[in-house]
Motif scaffolding. Structure first.
Motif, PDB file in Angstrom:
ATOM      1  N   ALA A   7       0.803  -1.226   0.000  1.00 20.27           N
ATOM      2  CA  ALA A   7       0.000   0.000   0.000  1.00 20.27           C
ATOM      3  C   ALA A   7       0.832   1.271   0.000  1.00 20.27           C
ATOM      4  CB  ALA A   7      -0.945   0.009   1.194  1.00 20.27           C
ATOM      5  N   ASN A   8       2.110   1.179   0.328  1.00 21.10           N
ATOM      6  CA  ASN A   8       2.914   2.402   0.386  1.00 21.10           C
ATOM      7  C   ASN A   8       3.678   2.660  -0.914  1.00 21.10           C
ATOM      8  OD1 ASN A   8       4.862   0.453   0.585  1.00 21.10           O
ATOM      9  ND2 ASN A   8       5.824   1.270   2.432  1.00 21.10           N
ATOM     10  N   SER A   9       3.198   2.087  -2.016  1.00 15.68           N
ATOM     11  CA  SER A   9       3.848   2.378  -3.299  1.00 15.68           C
ATOM     12  C   SER A   9       3.543   3.826  -3.680  1.00 15.68           C
ATOM     13  CB  SER A   9       3.345   1.428  -4.385  1.00 15.68           C
ATOM     14  OG  SER A   9       2.040   1.771  -4.776  1.00 15.68           O
ATOM     15  N   PRO A  10       4.449   4.491  -4.377  1.00 15.01           N
ATOM     16  CA  PRO A  10       4.251   5.899  -4.728  1.00 15.01           C
ATOM     17  C   PRO A  10       2.950   6.158  -5.507  1.00 15.01           C
ATOM     18  CG  PRO A  10       6.507   5.241  -5.170  1.00 15.01           C
ATOM     19  CD  PRO A  10       5.764   4.001  -4.798  1.00 15.01           C
ATOM     20  N   GLU A  11       2.591   5.241  -6.402  1.00 16.72           N
ATOM     21  CA  GLU A  11       1.371   5.432  -7.200  1.00 16.72           C
ATOM     22  C   GLU A  11       0.116   5.399  -6.320  1.00 16.72           C
ATOM     23  OE1 GLU A  11      -0.549   3.588 -11.269  1.00 16.72           O
ATOM     24  OE2 GLU A  11       0.738   2.310 -10.060  1.00 16.72           O
ATOM     25  N   ILE A  12       0.053   4.460  -5.395  1.00 20.95           N
ATOM     26  CA  ILE A  12      -1.105   4.358  -4.502  1.00 20.95           C
ATOM     27  C   ILE A  12      -1.119   5.524  -3.529  1.00 20.95           C
ATOM     28  CG2 ILE A  12      -2.167   2.961  -2.682  1.00 20.95           C
ATOM     29  CD1 ILE A  12      -1.233   0.488  -4.231  1.00 20.95           C
ATOM     30  N   GLN A  13       0.038   5.916  -3.014  1.00 22.68           N
ATOM     31  CA  GLN A  13       0.116   7.055  -2.099  1.00 22.68           C
ATOM     32  C   GLN A  13      -0.356   8.336  -2.786  1.00 22.68           C
ATOM     33  OE1 GLN A  13       1.131   7.096   1.336  1.00 22.68           O
ATOM     34  NE2 GLN A  13       0.642   4.953   0.964  1.00 22.68           N
ATOM     35  N   ALA A  14       0.006   8.522  -4.052  1.00 21.37           N
ATOM     36  CA  ALA A  14      -0.427   9.715  -4.800  1.00 21.37           C
ATOM     37  C   ALA A  14      -1.949   9.712  -4.964  1.00 21.37           C
ATOM     38  CB  ALA A  14       0.265   9.769  -6.150  1.00 21.37           C
ATOM     39  N   ASP A  15      -2.517   8.551  -5.284  1.00 18.17           N
ATOM     40  CA  ASP A  15      -3.975   8.445  -5.421  1.00 18.17           C
ATOM     41  C   ASP A  15      -4.675   8.743  -4.104  1.00 18.17           C
ATOM     42  OD1 ASP A  15      -3.705   7.789  -8.075  1.00 18.17           O
ATOM     43  OD2 ASP A  15      -4.142   5.643  -7.801  1.00 18.17           O
ATOM     44  N   GLN A  16      -4.121   8.250  -2.999  1.00 17.18           N
ATOM     45  CA  GLN A  16      -4.715   8.506  -1.694  1.00 17.18           C
ATOM     46  C   GLN A  16      -4.657   9.988  -1.337  1.00 17.18           C
ATOM     47  OE1 GLN A  16      -2.551   5.833   0.881  1.00 17.18           O
ATOM     48  NE2 GLN A  16      -4.055   4.200   0.609  1.00 17.18           N
ATOM     49  N   GLY A  17      -3.542  10.640  -1.637  1.00 14.79           N
ATOM     50  CA  GLY A  17      -3.422  12.073  -1.368  1.00 14.79           C
ATOM     51  C   GLY A  17      -4.419  12.882  -2.181  1.00 14.79           C
ATOM     52  N   GLU A  18      -4.604  12.503  -3.436  1.00 15.80           N
ATOM     53  CA  GLU A  18      -5.572  13.183  -4.292  1.00 15.80           C
ATOM     54  C   GLU A  18      -6.995  12.981  -3.761  1.00 15.80           C
ATOM     55  OE1 GLU A  18      -7.152  12.356  -8.731  1.00 15.80           O
ATOM     56  OE2 GLU A  18      -4.982  12.518  -8.530  1.00 15.80           O
ATOM     57  N   ALA A  19      -7.319  11.767  -3.346  1.00 15.29           N
ATOM     58  CA  ALA A  19      -8.650  11.479  -2.802  1.00 15.29           C
ATOM     59  C   ALA A  19      -8.872  12.237  -1.495  1.00 15.29           C
ATOM     60  CB  ALA A  19      -8.810   9.983  -2.583  1.00 15.29           C
ATOM     61  N   ARG A  20      -7.844  12.312  -0.660  1.00 17.14           N
ATOM     62  CA  ARG A  20      -7.954  13.037   0.608  1.00 17.14           C
ATOM     63  C   ARG A  20      -8.218  14.526   0.367  1.00 17.14           C
ATOM     64  NH1 ARG A  20      -3.346  11.755   2.426  1.00 17.14           N
ATOM     65  NH2 ARG A  20      -4.026   9.808   3.360  1.00 17.14           N
ATOM     66  N   ALA A  21      -7.514  15.116  -0.591  1.00 21.50           N
ATOM     67  CA  ALA A  21      -7.709  16.539  -0.897  1.00 21.50           C
ATOM     68  C   ALA A  21      -9.114  16.785  -1.430  1.00 21.50           C
ATOM     69  CB  ALA A  21      -6.660  17.003  -1.912  1.00 21.50           C
ATOM     70  N   TRP A  22      -9.602  15.878  -2.296  1.00 20.28           N
ATOM     71  CA  TRP A  22     -10.961  16.033  -2.829  1.00 20.28           C
ATOM     72  C   TRP A  22     -11.981  15.929  -1.705  1.00 20.28           C
ATOM     73  CZ3 TRP A  22     -15.290  13.070  -2.544  1.00 20.28           C
ATOM     74  CH2 TRP A  22     -16.373  13.529  -3.284  1.00 20.28           C
ATOM     75  N   MET A  23     -11.798  14.966  -0.801  1.00 16.70           N
ATOM     76  CA  MET A  23     -12.742  14.773   0.290  1.00 16.70           C
ATOM     77  C   MET A  23     -12.797  15.994   1.198  1.00 16.70           C
ATOM     78  SD  MET A  23     -13.156  11.344   2.647  1.00 16.70           S
ATOM     79  CE  MET A  23     -12.000  10.562   1.586  1.00 16.70           C
ATOM     80  N   GLN A  24     -11.644  16.614   1.432  1.00 18.87           N
ATOM     81  CA  GLN A  24     -11.623  17.822   2.257  1.00 18.87           C
ATOM     82  C   GLN A  24     -12.388  18.957   1.568  1.00 18.87           C
ATOM     83  OE1 GLN A  24      -7.401  18.251   2.857  1.00 18.87           O
ATOM     84  NE2 GLN A  24      -7.431  17.021   4.724  1.00 18.87           N
TER      85      GLN A  24
END
Length: 101
Positions: free
Chosen positions: A34-51
């Motif tokens: 789960a800590n691969s750069p591609e998955i981490q980038a997707d999670q960061g993008e989803a977190r920003a959208w959710m905020q």
């Protein structure tokens, strides 16, 4: 959907295999890191959208639907069709509301 980068590996017999990225493994239901750069980038993008979405709680419903449509455009329709909308009865003084336990 854009192609994701893959690395090639050679086996002892000389054949070339394509190794899946961690995101491809995740989407296929396989074990992944789960800590691969591609998955981490997707999670960061989803977190920003959710905020952004949660910060717009007081904006008109049409604007919130637009945020949903922008995020989930590739998934399908966001707005319920008129035939799918159900009016909820408003409680009156004779109704007792119970919270689920």
């Amino acid at each position: 959907m854009p192609m994701t980068p893959r690395s090639r590996t050679a086996s002892l017999e000389g054949e070339v295999r394509m190794v899946r990225t961690e995101k491809e493994k995740m989407l296929a239901g396989e074990l992944y890191t789960a800590n691969s750069p591609e998955i981490q980038a997707d999670q960061g993008e989803a977190r920003a959208w959710m905020q952004r979405f949660n910060a717009n709680i007081d904006v008109p419903l049409a604007e919130r639907y637009q945020l949903l449509e922008d995020r989930f455009a590739g998934v399908g329709a966001v707005r319920p069709q008129k035939s799918e909308r159900r009016e909820r009865p408003m409680p009156d003084s004779t109704m007792t509301l119970h919270a689920p336990c």
